[in-house]
Design a protein around this motif. Structure first.
Motif, PDB file in Angstrom:
ATOM      1  N   ASP A  17      -1.774  -8.747   7.773  1.00 33.78           N
ATOM      2  CA  ASP A  17      -0.698  -7.758   7.832  1.00 33.78           C
ATOM      3  C   ASP A  17      -0.564  -7.020   6.506  1.00 33.78           C
ATOM      4  O   ASP A  17      -0.291  -5.809   6.475  1.00 33.78           O
ATOM      5  N   GLN A  18      -0.758  -7.744   5.408  1.00 34.86           N
ATOM      6  CA  GLN A  18      -0.668  -7.109   4.101  1.00 34.86           C
ATOM      7  C   GLN A  18      -1.819  -6.131   3.893  1.00 34.86           C
ATOM      8  O   GLN A  18      -1.623  -5.025   3.382  1.00 34.86           O
ATOM      9  N   TYR A  19      -3.022  -6.548   4.280  1.00 36.52           N
ATOM     10  CA  TYR A  19      -4.161  -5.641   4.149  1.00 36.52           C
ATOM     11  C   TYR A  19      -3.921  -4.342   4.917  1.00 36.52           C
ATOM     12  O   TYR A  19      -4.216  -3.247   4.432  1.00 36.52           O
ATOM     13  N   LEU A  20      -3.398  -4.464   6.121  1.00 32.03           N
ATOM     14  CA  LEU A  20      -3.129  -3.276   6.925  1.00 32.03           C
ATOM     15  C   LEU A  20      -2.081  -2.404   6.261  1.00 32.03           C
ATOM     16  O   LEU A  20      -2.172  -1.168   6.284  1.00 32.03           O
ATOM     17  N   ALA A  21      -1.068  -3.035   5.645  1.00 28.82           N
ATOM     18  CA  ALA A  21      -0.031  -2.269   4.951  1.00 28.82           C
ATOM     19  C   ALA A  21      -0.609  -1.577   3.718  1.00 28.82           C
ATOM     20  O   ALA A  21      -0.274  -0.417   3.429  1.00 28.82           O
ATOM     21  N   PHE A  22      -1.494  -2.271   3.012  1.00 29.10           N
ATOM     22  CA  PHE A  22      -2.120  -1.660   1.839  1.00 29.10           C
ATOM     23  C   PHE A  22      -2.908  -0.417   2.243  1.00 29.10           C
ATOM     24  O   PHE A  22      -2.973   0.562   1.499  1.00 29.10           O
ATOM     25  N   GLY A  23      -3.534  -0.467   3.413  1.00 25.82           N
ATOM     26  CA  GLY A  23      -4.372   0.639   3.861  1.00 25.82           C
ATOM     27  C   GLY A  23      -3.613   1.902   4.197  1.00 25.82           C
ATOM     28  O   GLY A  23      -4.229   2.953   4.398  1.00 25.82           O
ATOM     29  N   GLU A  82       1.182  -0.669  -7.975  1.00 25.68           N
ATOM     30  CA  GLU A  82       2.629  -0.767  -7.758  1.00 25.68           C
ATOM     31  C   GLU A  82       2.949  -0.834  -6.261  1.00 25.68           C
ATOM     32  O   GLU A  82       3.822  -1.601  -5.838  1.00 25.68           O
ATOM     33  N   GLU A  83       2.229  -0.052  -5.467  1.00 21.23           N
ATOM     34  CA  GLU A  83       2.483  -0.048  -4.023  1.00 21.23           C
ATOM     35  C   GLU A  83       2.144  -1.398  -3.396  1.00 21.23           C
ATOM     36  O   GLU A  83       2.928  -1.943  -2.616  1.00 21.23           O
ATOM     37  N   VAL A  84       0.971  -1.933  -3.733  1.00 21.16           N
ATOM     38  CA  VAL A  84       0.560  -3.198  -3.102  1.00 21.16           C
ATOM     39  C   VAL A  84       1.416  -4.365  -3.598  1.00 21.16           C
ATOM     40  O   VAL A  84       1.645  -5.326  -2.858  1.00 21.16           O
ATOM     41  N   ARG A  85       1.879  -4.297  -4.827  1.00 20.86           N
ATOM     42  CA  ARG A  85       2.804  -5.326  -5.299  1.00 20.86           C
ATOM     43  C   ARG A  85       4.095  -5.281  -4.490  1.00 20.86           C
ATOM     44  O   ARG A  85       4.642  -6.322  -4.105  1.00 20.86           O
ATOM     45  N   ALA A  86       4.558  -4.064  -4.223  1.00 23.46           N
ATOM     46  CA  ALA A  86       5.785  -3.913  -3.430  1.00 23.46           C
ATOM     47  C   ALA A  86       5.587  -4.402  -2.002  1.00 23.46           C
ATOM     48  O   ALA A  86       6.546  -4.858  -1.354  1.00 23.46           O
ATOM     49  N   GLU A  87       4.344  -4.334  -1.497  1.00 26.68           N
ATOM     50  CA  GLU A  87       4.047  -4.810  -0.147  1.00 26.68           C
ATOM     51  C   GLU A  87       3.830  -6.322  -0.100  1.00 26.68           C
ATOM     52  O   GLU A  87       3.609  -6.874   0.972  1.00 26.68           O
TER      53      GLU A  87
END
Length: 487
Positions: free
Chosen positions: A89-95, A285-290
């Motif tokens: 789910d995190q990988y998909l959000a990062f994408g 910063e974005e992926v840390r927030a995710e």
């Protein structure tokens, strides 16, 4: 009309002075043509490379942080290090990040094919399951023994078909969900053919609760592939599960169809490509927030990107800086010459003003003169600039490539990891930047309509600067005082 006719006549009357002014304007315009042609072409090349080649991002576990966390969570003095993972789910959000040019998702899980003999079956299977201490030393925390996998289901892992390590032998590549490729060795061993259906069993596990959950797949063989890769790759263990001839290749969504959040047993990964290496901090910063764990370092293959695009970006920077310097110094010289010219033409201006001509009309006439000179210089400057732009570009680009190579060699010699130095790969190992990443050996510049428009704007700006300088001097002169001084 009189003002315009008089302005054109004055261009020839003061041909010596205008020739000097025109020479300065010609140099400025020709230099601007060269700089803008280089900048325009370099920009298009950079944009094209950014579309075709983007900086690859990897998430590398910081083993020092992993060790510190394990020690902090230890209650009985035993340090239990667990390799950190990133949820699908995190990988998909990062994408979903707007800073990405592209994202490639892959997934894999261990399986046991029903009624199928794997390659190297005599070596047994493997699970990759970490046996963790439960009630006593060496005791598994699971209620039942984990499944012994004899094959792996690989989703979207098709990169080796591009480098020639694997090749399609029969059928077609998997495209729809539930389609799969098998190796020719596995197909021959089990008399498989295109159209056969494989039933695969697997399991997920909850490390915290010690529970195992069975999963199943039904995939249809749509093709077979020849495999030239090392049979066991870099795996220290040799069994049916680690044997690469037992890899069943399918789509990413097929593997993820049995994904359950919070359960382990599927290895999900993604390769992200930034539009620009400079966006790494914003993406981090974005992926840390995710929810990306702090134990992961976010790195990018800036070495390969800079090796290809760096010299072109340097060339663009040099050309723009050169143009700015030329415009500044050229503008100052043009303003000084215009000011001197007005002082020498005080009597002419006094006569025109005494005849009743307004200051604005006199200024318009002077501006028309310089505009006519500038227009002629612009046409000549476009021709001259177009002729010398390519040789200048070749010299500057060669210098940028040499500077980049020297910087890369120095960084590699010092082991700093800069330039073409060492990069950290997805599994935390060091690797060289792409050796095939070569900078552009030549850059063919061309005069575009956009560049012509920019040159026209520069020319108009120079003429306006000279006209405003002249008008500023005119306002300081009174016609009666000029004529009396003349007498």
């Amino acid at each position: 009309m009189y003002i315009l006719n008089n302005a054109l006549a004055n261009v020839w009357r003061h041909k010596g002075r205008n020739a000097l002014l025109g020479a300065i304007i010609l140099v400025v315009i020709a230099a601007s043509v060269v700089a803008l042609m280089i900048s325009s072409t370099a920009t298009s090349i950079i944009d094209d490379y950014k579309e075709r080649f983007s900086a690859e991002v990897t998430f590398v576990p910081d083993m020092e942080k992993v060790r510190e966390e394990a020690m902090a969570e230890s209650e009985d003095g035993m340090v239990r290090m667990v390799m950190p993972t990133i949820d699908a789910d995190q990988y998909l959000a990062f994408g979903e990040s707007e800073h990405l040019a592209d994202a490639d998702f892959t997934a894999s899980t261990g399986v046991v094919p029903e009624d199928l003999t794997p390659v190297a079956a005599d070596l047994g299977g493997g699970s990759g399951m970490m046996t963790m201490g439960g009630g006593g030393p060496g005791e598994s925390m699971f209620e039942s023994e984990p499944m012994s996998f004899t094959a792996s289901l690989q989703g979207n892992k098709l990169a080796e078909f591009d480098d020639g390590s694997r090749a399609l032998a029969e059928g077609e590549m998997p495209d729809a969900d539930g389609e799969a490729l098998v190796s020719t060795e596995l197909a021959e061993l089990n008399d498989l053919s295109v159209g056969d259906t494989l039933h695969l069993a697997g399991e997920l596990r909850n490390i915290d609760e010690g529970a195992l959950e069975s999963i199943e797949y039904d995939v249809t063989v749509v093709g077979t592939y020849d495999d030239l890769t090392d049979e066991y790759g870099t795996s220290p263990q040799q069994n049916a599960f680690t044997n690469r001839r037992n890899e069943i290749l399918t789509t990413y969504d097929t593997v993820l169809s049995n994904y359950v959040a919070g359960m382990q047993g599927m290895q999900v990964a993604a390769t992200f490509y930034l539009e620009d290496p400079d966006l790494l901090d914003a993406f981090t910063e974005e992926v840390r927030a995710e929810g990306l764990p702090d134990v992961f370092d976010v790195t990018t293959d800036s070495a390969t990107y800079n090796a290809i695009v760096g010299p072109v970006e340097g060339l663009k920077s040099v050309s723009v800086t050169f143009m700015i310097v030329v415009l500044v110094f050229g503008g100052v010289i043009i303003a000084l010459l215009s000011s001197i010219a007005i002082r020498e033409r005080k009597y002419e201006i006094g006569v025109l003003r005494a005849m009743g001509m307004k200051k604005s009309a006199v200024g318009l006439g002077l501006w028309s003169e310089i505009l006519a000179v500038t227009a002629a210089c612009m046409l000549l400057g476009l021709a001259v600039g177009s002729l010398v732009a390519q040789p200048v570009t070749d010299v500057l680009l060669a210098g940028q490539i040499q500077a980049a190579e020297e910087a890369a060699a120095a960084a590699e010699a010092q082991g700093t990891g800069g330039g073409m130095g060492m990069q950290m790969g997805p599994m935390g190992g060091a690797n060289q930047a792409d050796p095939d990443a070569e900078p552009l050996a030549d850059l063919a510049v061309a005069l575009t309509p956009g560049t012509v428009g920019q040159i026209a704007a520069v020319s108009l700006g120079l003429a306006t600067l000279a006209g405003l300088t002249s008008l500023g001097r005119i306002t300081r002169y009174e016609p009666i005082k000029i004529l009396s001084e003349r007498n």
